[in-house]
Design a protein around this motif. Structure first.
Motif, PDB file in Angstrom:
ATOM      1  N   MET A   8       0.849  -1.181   0.000  1.00  0.00           N
ATOM      2  CA  MET A   8       0.000   0.000   0.000  1.00  0.00           C
ATOM      3  C   MET A   8       0.893   1.241   0.000  1.00  0.00           C
ATOM      4  SD  MET A   8      -2.745   1.297   2.868  1.00  0.00           S
ATOM      5  CE  MET A   8      -3.795  -0.090   2.623  1.00  0.00           C
ATOM      6  N   LYS A   9       0.619   2.141  -0.909  1.00  0.00           N
ATOM      7  CA  LYS A   9       1.377   3.382  -1.022  1.00  0.00           C
ATOM      8  C   LYS A   9       0.904   4.348   0.057  1.00  0.00           C
ATOM      9  CE  LYS A   9       2.354   7.124  -4.212  1.00  0.00           C
ATOM     10  NZ  LYS A   9       1.605   8.229  -3.652  1.00  0.00           N
ATOM     11  N   THR A  10       1.858   4.967   0.729  1.00  0.00           N
ATOM     12  CA  THR A  10       1.551   5.954   1.749  1.00  0.00           C
ATOM     13  C   THR A  10       2.130   7.288   1.319  1.00  0.00           C
ATOM     14  OG1 THR A  10       1.672   4.269   3.467  1.00  0.00           O
ATOM     15  CG2 THR A  10       1.803   6.544   4.189  1.00  0.00           C
ATOM     16  N   ASP A  11       1.295   8.315   1.235  1.00  0.00           N
ATOM     17  CA  ASP A  11       1.800   9.651   0.959  1.00  0.00           C
ATOM     18  C   ASP A  11       2.512  10.159   2.198  1.00  0.00           C
ATOM     19  OD1 ASP A  11       0.779   9.738  -1.597  1.00  0.00           O
ATOM     20  OD2 ASP A  11      -1.094  10.704  -0.989  1.00  0.00           O
ATOM     21  N   SER A  12       3.481  11.035   2.001  1.00  0.00           N
ATOM     22  CA  SER A  12       4.221  11.603   3.104  1.00  0.00           C
ATOM     23  C   SER A  12       4.232  13.118   2.959  1.00  0.00           C
ATOM     24  CB  SER A  12       5.650  11.053   3.114  1.00  0.00           C
ATOM     25  OG  SER A  12       6.337  11.519   4.246  1.00  0.00           O
ATOM     26  N   LEU A  13       3.818  13.792   4.009  1.00  0.00           N
ATOM     27  CA  LEU A  13       3.747  15.247   3.992  1.00  0.00           C
ATOM     28  C   LEU A  13       4.398  15.831   5.236  1.00  0.00           C
ATOM     29  CD1 LEU A  13      -0.031  15.686   3.066  1.00  0.00           C
ATOM     30  CD2 LEU A  13       1.904  15.829   1.507  1.00  0.00           C
ATOM     31  N   GLY A  14       4.875  17.061   5.104  1.00  0.00           N
ATOM     32  CA  GLY A  14       5.323  17.800   6.268  1.00  0.00           C
ATOM     33  C   GLY A  14       4.123  18.248   7.072  1.00  0.00           C
ATOM     34  N   ILE A  15       4.345  18.607   8.304  1.00  0.00           N
ATOM     35  CA  ILE A  15       3.233  18.928   9.195  1.00  0.00           C
ATOM     36  C   ILE A  15       2.455  20.160   8.743  1.00  0.00           C
ATOM     37  CG2 ILE A  15       4.531  20.321  10.863  1.00  0.00           C
ATOM     38  CD1 ILE A  15       2.919  18.740  13.041  1.00  0.00           C
ATOM     39  N   VAL A  16       3.138  21.172   8.203  1.00  0.00           N
ATOM     40  CA  VAL A  16       2.442  22.380   7.758  1.00  0.00           C
ATOM     41  C   VAL A  16       1.547  22.057   6.567  1.00  0.00           C
ATOM     42  CG1 VAL A  16       2.751  24.689   6.781  1.00  0.00           C
ATOM     43  CG2 VAL A  16       4.217  23.917   8.661  1.00  0.00           C
ATOM     44  N   GLU A  17       2.079  21.326   5.596  1.00  0.00           N
ATOM     45  CA  GLU A  17       1.280  20.947   4.429  1.00  0.00           C
ATOM     46  C   GLU A  17       0.098  20.069   4.848  1.00  0.00           C
ATOM     47  OE1 GLU A  17       1.781  19.021  -0.034  1.00  0.00           O
ATOM     48  OE2 GLU A  17       3.472  18.948   1.352  1.00  0.00           O
ATOM     49  N   ALA A  63      -8.363   9.029   4.215  1.00  0.00           N
ATOM     50  CA  ALA A  63      -8.137   7.937   5.170  1.00  0.00           C
ATOM     51  C   ALA A  63      -9.425   7.165   5.435  1.00  0.00           C
ATOM     52  CB  ALA A  63      -7.569   8.494   6.479  1.00  0.00           C
ATOM     53  N   VAL A  64     -10.521   7.887   5.626  1.00  0.00           N
ATOM     54  CA  VAL A  64     -11.791   7.254   5.977  1.00  0.00           C
ATOM     55  C   VAL A  64     -12.439   6.569   4.775  1.00  0.00           C
ATOM     56  CG1 VAL A  64     -14.150   7.697   6.773  1.00  0.00           C
ATOM     57  CG2 VAL A  64     -12.219   8.805   7.915  1.00  0.00           C
ATOM     58  N   HIS A  65     -12.541   7.268   3.675  1.00  0.00           N
ATOM     59  CA  HIS A  65     -13.283   6.751   2.528  1.00  0.00           C
ATOM     60  C   HIS A  65     -12.424   5.975   1.544  1.00  0.00           C
ATOM     61  CE1 HIS A  65     -16.698   8.941   4.044  1.00  0.00           C
ATOM     62  NE2 HIS A  65     -15.994  10.053   4.015  1.00  0.00           N
ATOM     63  N   GLY A  66     -11.171   6.367   1.409  1.00  0.00           N
ATOM     64  CA  GLY A  66     -10.299   5.708   0.438  1.00  0.00           C
ATOM     65  C   GLY A  66      -9.305   4.754   1.063  1.00  0.00           C
ATOM     66  N   HIS A  67      -9.307   4.673   2.396  1.00  0.00           N
ATOM     67  CA  HIS A  67      -8.362   3.814   3.129  1.00  0.00           C
ATOM     68  C   HIS A  67      -6.925   4.085   2.699  1.00  0.00           C
ATOM     69  CE1 HIS A  67     -11.719   1.684   4.898  1.00  0.00           C
ATOM     70  NE2 HIS A  67     -12.252   1.620   3.695  1.00  0.00           N
ATOM     71  N   GLN A  68      -6.612   5.377   2.512  1.00  0.00           N
ATOM     72  CA  GLN A  68      -5.272   5.804   2.121  1.00  0.00           C
ATOM     73  C   GLN A  68      -4.585   6.459   3.308  1.00  0.00           C
ATOM     74  OE1 GLN A  68      -5.698   8.441  -1.208  1.00  0.00           O
ATOM     75  NE2 GLN A  68      -6.485   6.862  -2.549  1.00  0.00           N
ATOM     76  N   PRO A  69      -3.596   5.790   3.895  1.00  0.00           N
ATOM     77  CA  PRO A  69      -2.873   6.392   5.013  1.00  0.00           C
ATOM     78  C   PRO A  69      -1.945   7.508   4.534  1.00  0.00           C
ATOM     79  CG  PRO A  69      -1.898   4.301   4.426  1.00  0.00           C
ATOM     80  CD  PRO A  69      -3.111   4.461   3.565  1.00  0.00           C
ATOM     81  N   THR A  70      -1.651   8.437   5.410  1.00  0.00           N
ATOM     82  CA  THR A  70      -0.716   9.520   5.116  1.00  0.00           C
ATOM     83  C   THR A  70       0.278   9.622   6.255  1.00  0.00           C
ATOM     84  OG1 THR A  70      -2.416  10.768   3.926  1.00  0.00           O
ATOM     85  CG2 THR A  70      -0.490  11.997   4.658  1.00  0.00           C
ATOM     86  N   GLU A  92      10.288  12.524  14.159  1.00  0.00           N
ATOM     87  CA  GLU A  92       8.908  12.615  14.624  1.00  0.00           C
ATOM     88  C   GLU A  92       7.959  12.457  13.446  1.00  0.00           C
ATOM     89  OE1 GLU A  92       9.463  16.506  16.703  1.00  0.00           O
ATOM     90  OE2 GLU A  92       8.332  15.448  18.269  1.00  0.00           O
ATOM     91  N   ARG A  93       7.396  11.248  13.344  1.00  0.00           N
ATOM     92  CA  ARG A  93       6.461  10.938  12.269  1.00  0.00           C
ATOM     93  C   ARG A  93       5.241  10.247  12.862  1.00  0.00           C
ATOM     94  NH1 ARG A  93      11.322   9.455  10.384  1.00  0.00           N
ATOM     95  NH2 ARG A  93      10.929   7.245  10.641  1.00  0.00           N
ATOM     96  N   ALA A  94       4.121  10.460  12.225  1.00  0.00           N
ATOM     97  CA  ALA A  94       2.875   9.789  12.612  1.00  0.00           C
ATOM     98  C   ALA A  94       2.150   9.413  11.331  1.00  0.00           C
ATOM     99  CB  ALA A  94       2.006  10.722  13.458  1.00  0.00           C
ATOM    100  N   VAL A  95       1.212   8.491  11.459  1.00  0.00           N
ATOM    101  CA  VAL A  95       0.446   8.063  10.291  1.00  0.00           C
ATOM    102  C   VAL A  95      -1.031   8.317  10.560  1.00  0.00           C
ATOM    103  CG1 VAL A  95      -0.158   6.133   8.788  1.00  0.00           C
ATOM    104  CG2 VAL A  95       2.163   6.317   9.713  1.00  0.00           C
ATOM    105  N   LEU A  96      -1.668   9.003   9.622  1.00  0.00           N
ATOM    106  CA  LEU A  96      -3.092   9.277   9.707  1.00  0.00           C
ATOM    107  C   LEU A  96      -3.830   8.141   8.999  1.00  0.00           C
ATOM    108  CD1 LEU A  96      -5.430  11.237  10.401  1.00  0.00           C
ATOM    109  CD2 LEU A  96      -5.072  12.249   8.134  1.00  0.00           C
TER     110      LEU A  96
END
Length: 98
Positions: free
Chosen positions: A1-10, A22-29, A37-41
């Motif tokens: 599964m592809k996970t997009d990665s963004l900075g916190i401001v973006e 995340a909710v409708h497309g089941h796409q984690p970020t 310091e990273r987290a996954v939505l």
């Protein structure tokens, strides 16, 4: 599964879209504040599934430990108090402010 990665401001600027994905497309970020310091939505549904899987894994470990003890392969240690157990593992006793 592809996970997009963004900075916190973006991520903050796109939070509504990211939550919908995340909710409708089941796409984690993955959201990064820094390299360390990273987290996954993810959706709440996926989070609950992760918790369920973690609990099942832990139950399996406990069952295996019990079976191992019953086969005589594991020696059990009895602690007289929670403080003794925490001390043995080098952990602070919950609620102890010393």
């Amino acid at each position: 599964m592809k996970t997009d990665s963004l900075g916190i401001v973006e991520a903050r600027n796109k939070l509504g879209v990211l939550v919908s994905r995340a909710v409708h497309g089941h796409q984690p970020t993955t959201i990064s504040r820094s390299e360390d310091e990273r987290a996954v939505l993810i959706s709440e549904e996926e989070y609950e599934e992760l918790l369920r899987l973690r609990e099942e894994r832990e139950i399996g470990r406990v069952r295996e430990a019990i079976a191992s003890r019953e086969r005589g392969e594991m020696r059990m240690h009895r602690y007289e108090s929670a403080a003794q157990l925490y001390s043995d593992y080098g952990l602070p006793v919950p609620g102890d402010r010393s």
